[in-house]
Design a protein around this motif. Structure first.
Motif, short mmCIF file in Angstrom:
data_model
loop_
_atom_site.label_atom_id
_atom_site.label_comp_id
_atom_site.label_asym_id
_atom_site.label_seq_id
_atom_site.Cartn_x
_atom_site.Cartn_y
_atom_site.Cartn_z
N THR A 20 26.49 -44.67 16.70
CA THR A 20 27.92 -44.70 16.36
C THR A 20 28.10 -44.70 14.84
N GLU A 62 34.97 -53.19 22.67
CA GLU A 62 35.66 -53.33 23.96
C GLU A 62 34.91 -54.27 24.90
N LEU A 91 23.75 -51.55 10.55
CA LEU A 91 23.28 -50.96 11.81
C LEU A 91 22.15 -51.78 12.43
N GLY A 92 21.33 -51.12 13.18
CA GLY A 92 20.34 -51.85 13.97
C GLY A 92 19.06 -52.20 13.23
N GLU A 120 15.10 -50.23 18.92
CA GLU A 120 15.79 -51.51 19.12
C GLU A 120 16.13 -51.69 20.59
N GLY A 148 38.33 -46.47 18.32
CA GLY A 148 37.41 -46.48 17.17
C GLY A 148 37.41 -45.15 16.43
N GLN A 149 37.27 -44.07 17.20
CA GLN A 149 37.19 -42.75 16.55
C GLN A 149 38.48 -42.40 15.79
N TRP A 153 29.73 -56.38 19.63
CA TRP A 153 29.99 -57.45 20.59
C TRP A 153 29.05 -58.64 20.49
N GLY A 161 27.39 -51.80 14.00
CA GLY A 161 27.10 -51.37 15.36
C GLY A 161 25.82 -50.56 15.39
N SER A 162 25.73 -49.68 16.37
CA SER A 162 24.49 -48.94 16.57
C SER A 162 24.35 -47.79 15.57
N LYS A 206 39.13 -53.11 14.65
CA LYS A 206 38.92 -52.61 16.02
C LYS A 206 37.62 -53.25 16.52
N THR A 208 33.78 -53.25 14.78
CA THR A 208 32.76 -54.30 14.92
C THR A 208 32.13 -54.33 16.32
N CYS A 210 21.04 -58.23 15.42
CA CYS A 210 20.60 -57.05 14.67
C CYS A 210 19.29 -57.30 13.93
N TRP A 265 23.79 -59.35 2.74
CA TRP A 265 23.26 -59.00 4.06
C TRP A 265 23.36 -57.50 4.28
N1 LIG Z 1 23.30 -54.90 10.69
C1 LIG Z 1 24.11 -55.81 11.16
O1 LIG Z 1 24.59 -56.69 10.45
C2 LIG Z 1 24.47 -55.81 12.63
C3 LIG Z 1 25.12 -56.92 13.17
C4 LIG Z 1 25.43 -56.91 14.53
C5 LIG Z 1 25.11 -55.81 15.32
N2 LIG Z 1 24.48 -54.76 14.77
C6 LIG Z 1 24.08 -53.60 15.60
O2 LIG Z 1 25.10 -53.30 16.53
C7 LIG Z 1 24.54 -52.70 17.70
C8 LIG Z 1 25.10 -53.36 18.93
O3 LIG Z 1 26.47 -53.31 18.91
P1 LIG Z 1 27.30 -52.33 19.85
O4 LIG Z 1 26.53 -52.03 21.10
O5 LIG Z 1 28.67 -52.90 19.95
O6 LIG Z 1 27.32 -51.00 18.97
P2 LIG Z 1 28.16 -49.68 19.24
O7 LIG Z 1 27.78 -48.74 18.17
O8 LIG Z 1 28.08 -49.26 20.64
O9 LIG Z 1 29.68 -50.15 19.02
C9 LIG Z 1 30.11 -50.73 17.82
C10 LIG Z 1 31.59 -50.49 17.64
O10 LIG Z 1 31.81 -49.10 17.48
C11 LIG Z 1 32.85 -48.68 18.35
N3 LIG Z 1 32.67 -47.25 18.64
C12 LIG Z 1 31.99 -46.66 19.66
N4 LIG Z 1 32.11 -45.32 19.57
C13 LIG Z 1 32.84 -45.05 18.46
C14 LIG Z 1 33.27 -43.87 17.82
N5 LIG Z 1 33.01 -42.65 18.33
N6 LIG Z 1 33.98 -43.97 16.68
C15 LIG Z 1 34.26 -45.18 16.15
N7 LIG Z 1 33.91 -46.34 16.72
C16 LIG Z 1 33.20 -46.28 17.87
C17 LIG Z 1 32.71 -49.59 19.54
O11 LIG Z 1 33.89 -49.57 20.31
C18 LIG Z 1 32.44 -50.91 18.85
O12 LIG Z 1 33.64 -51.47 18.38
C19 LIG Z 1 23.06 -52.91 17.57
O13 LIG Z 1 22.43 -51.72 17.19
C20 LIG Z 1 22.93 -53.94 16.47
O14 LIG Z 1 21.73 -53.93 15.78
C21 LIG Z 1 24.16 -54.72 13.44
#
Ligand SMILES: NC(=O)c1ccc[n+]([C@@H]2O[C@H](COP(=O)([O-])OP(=O)(O)OC[C@H]3O[C@@H](n4cnc5c(N)ncnc54)[C@H](O)[C@@H]3O)[C@@H](O)[C@H]2O)c1
Ligand SMILES: C[N+](C)(C)CC=O
Length: 495
Positions: free
Chosen positions: A235, A181, A254-255, A386, A215-216, A154, A231-232, A178, A152, A287, A452
């Motif tokens: 990732t 961070e 995602l984003g 984004e 995470g990985q 931040w 997340g992004s 997880k 998840t 997001c 969602w």
């Molecule tokens: N669609 C949705 O519902 C929604 C909701 C909230 C945030 N987001 C998106 O999340 C992004 C922002 O969050 P962020 O900066 O924490 O994203 P991020 O992708 O940097 O990190 C998300 C998670 O992935 C983990 N991660 C990083 N590298 C990894 C790897 N190699 N393997 C597995 N896990 C790994 C991180 O530690 C963190 O827990 C934005 O793009 C946003 O749009 C989407």
């Protein structure tokens, strides 16, 4: 200084390698806690615990009603500690306190909502299917999917975790969470509440740590049945690759770069209110933020001016100060990313209408004025990519058709919004927007009861609502042949 712990197999514990990293308050730039830096060995222990718990049936074997009782205790635990969790979320993430309180309330309601669905499972009849041959009795059964690896972000540290944890537990799955961070603190409290609610060991596990180190390994773990990621896009792609190589179910949230179409027949004050909420709520770290605003040309100059005035009146400060509506950006890294995006916007020829810099009187902390760009070239990265911060791009349009073309011209498809007094037009536009979430005459209100998720690169699958529950089940057919009958293919008469 508080040092957080992992939660594995029903016990709070330090990471095997003993490492930590700081939790930083973005309003002061000072560390306020040490977060346990879990790594591959901790993930492995947690996944194995979740696997044992799942395979033993200690959770999936309970009735939905009994699981619902646990979920309701978790909801109550969140409500009992609402003030404490909200304050922690403000310190860790920077969001204004009323927004953090709102998040914790939503998180509690999410557990209640999925408790109701878990309970309803008990009275859900097994589905019998007529296969057109009376010798067969065929039924369809739903079974919990198994062990879930949940990763998840931040921006809503507690809520985004709960969107996965609550439906997964309700369905009878076990999981390893997880969190990011950058904001891990509230998830430790969630683990404490789950522990106090009396869930069997191994059903819920928490491993904090960085993406590459924790995470990985979680994404790669062969004993996970499903990866649920928010997340992004970058990732998400790695997580999907890991799922592909293990042939595991994957859900990606995602984003986005969501459009907001504003027609000239709407009330300008209401439009300004929702545009502001659509991009400055939670500092634009949302997001679904409606970060591309398209305004009908006859309203464009007036709306831009009113938007500028209203944005400049927003109170900026630390999230725990009364009246603050815009807190600091979550981290130095994100702050620098947003400043770079603003610089690239200016370089692209877009007109900076307001903001774009640190507010006066706030020399420390990752503070930024609400930022408005207008007349943005549609090929510019600030229009297409984004930013995940309080930066909005506004452009004019002449016709509904043009507005839709500009709105849908995006790699993303998470959300969209339309504002007009002509409700027929709103419905028409809503149907033609290529996005998973469309708001009419508002932007951002989110209800647990509704699905969602996004189209295109905004993701795969849906969270929340019934869809978010179904996502944690496998479907099984059971086909029974009448023992009184014989098949008669190799053995005539069946004997
Ligand atoms: N669609 C949705 O519902 C929604 C909701 C909230 C945030 N987001 C998106 O999340 C992004 C922002 O969050 P962020 O900066 O924490 O994203 P991020 O992708 O940097 O990190 C998300 C998670 O992935 C983990 N991660 C990083 N590298 C990894 C790897 N190699 N393997 C597995 N896990 C790994 C991180 O530690 C963190 O827990 C934005 O793009 C946003 O749009 C989407
Ligand atoms: C805004 N919220 C909580 C719906 C989720 C996305 O960031």
């Amino acid at each position: 200084m508080h040092r957080t712990q992992l939660y594995i197999d029903g016990a709070f514990t330090a990471p095997e390698a003993g490492g930590t990293f700081p939790a930083i308050d973005p309003a002061t730039e000072q560390p306020f806690a040490e977060v346990a830096a879990g790594q591959g060995a901790d993930i492995d222990r947690a996944v194995r615990a979740a696997r044992r718990a799942f395979d033993s049936g200690v959770w999936s074997g309970l009735s939905g009603t009994v699981r619902a009782g646990h979920l309701r205790r978790i909801a109550q635990g969140l409500r009992d500690r609402l003030a404490e969790i909200a304050a922690l979320e403000v310190r860790d993430n920077g969001k204004p306190l009323p927004e953090a309180e709102w998040d914790v309330g939503d998180a509690a309601f999410t557990f209640d909502y999925y408790a109701d669905l878990a309970e309803a499972e008990d009275s859900r009849a097994e589905e019998e299917v007529d296969v057109g041959d009376a010798r067969f009795r065929a039924t369809i059964r739903r079974e919990p999917l198994g062990v879930v690896g949940a990763i998840t972000p931040w921006n809503y540290p507690l809520l985004m975790a709960v969107w996965k944890v609550a439906p997964a537990l309700a369905a009878g799955c076990t999981l390893v969470l997880k969190p990011s961070e950058i904001c891990s603190m509230s998830c430790e409290v969630l683990a404490q509440i789950i522990h106090a609610a009396g869930l069997p060991p191994g059903v819920f596990n928490l491993v904090t740590g960085t993406g590459p180190e924790a995470g990985q390994p979680l994404a790669d773990h062969p004993l996970c049945d499903k990866l649920a990621f928010t997340g992004s896009v970058a990732t998400g792609r790695k997580v999907m690759n890991a799922a592909a190589s293990g042939i595991r179910t994957v859900a990606l949230e995602l984003g986005g770069k969501s459009p907001f179409l504003v027609f000239a027949d709407c009330d300008i004050e209401k439009a300004v209110e929702w545009i502001l909420f659509g991009i400055f709520w939670n500092k634009g770290e949302v997001c679904s933020a409606t970060s591309r605003v398209l305004v009908e040309r006859s309203l464009y100059p007036r709306l831009l001016e009113r938007l500028r005035q209203a944005a400049e009146a927003i109170t900026i400060g630390a999230g725990n100060e009364p009246g603050v509506k815009l807190g600091p950006i979550v981290s130095r890294g994100q702050y620098e990313k947003i400043l770079a995006a603003i610089a690239s916007g200016t370089a692209s020829g877009a007109r900076l209408v307001s903001g774009g810099e640190r507010p006066a009187g706030l020399p420390t902390g990752y503070f930024l004025k609400p930022t408005i760009f207008a007349d943005v070239p549609v090929e510019a990265s600030i229009w297409r990519e984004e930013i995940f911060g309080p930066v909005v791009c506004v452009n004019p349009f002449d016709t509904e058709e043009e507005a839709l073309r500009l709105a849908n011209d995006s790699a993303f498809g998470l959300a969209g919004a339309v504002m007009s007094d002509d409700l027929e037009r709103c419905e028409r536009v809503a149907c033609r927007l290529r996005a998973g979430i469309v708001w009419i005459n508002c932007s951002q209100p989110t209800f647990v009861q509704l699905p969602w998720g996004g189209f295109k690169t905004s993701g795969i699958g849906r969270e929340l609502g019934r869809a978010g529950f179904e996502a944690y089940f496998e479907t099984k057919q059971i086909t029974r042949f009448d023992p009184a009958e014989s098949w008669g293919w190799y053995l005539a008469g069946g004997q």
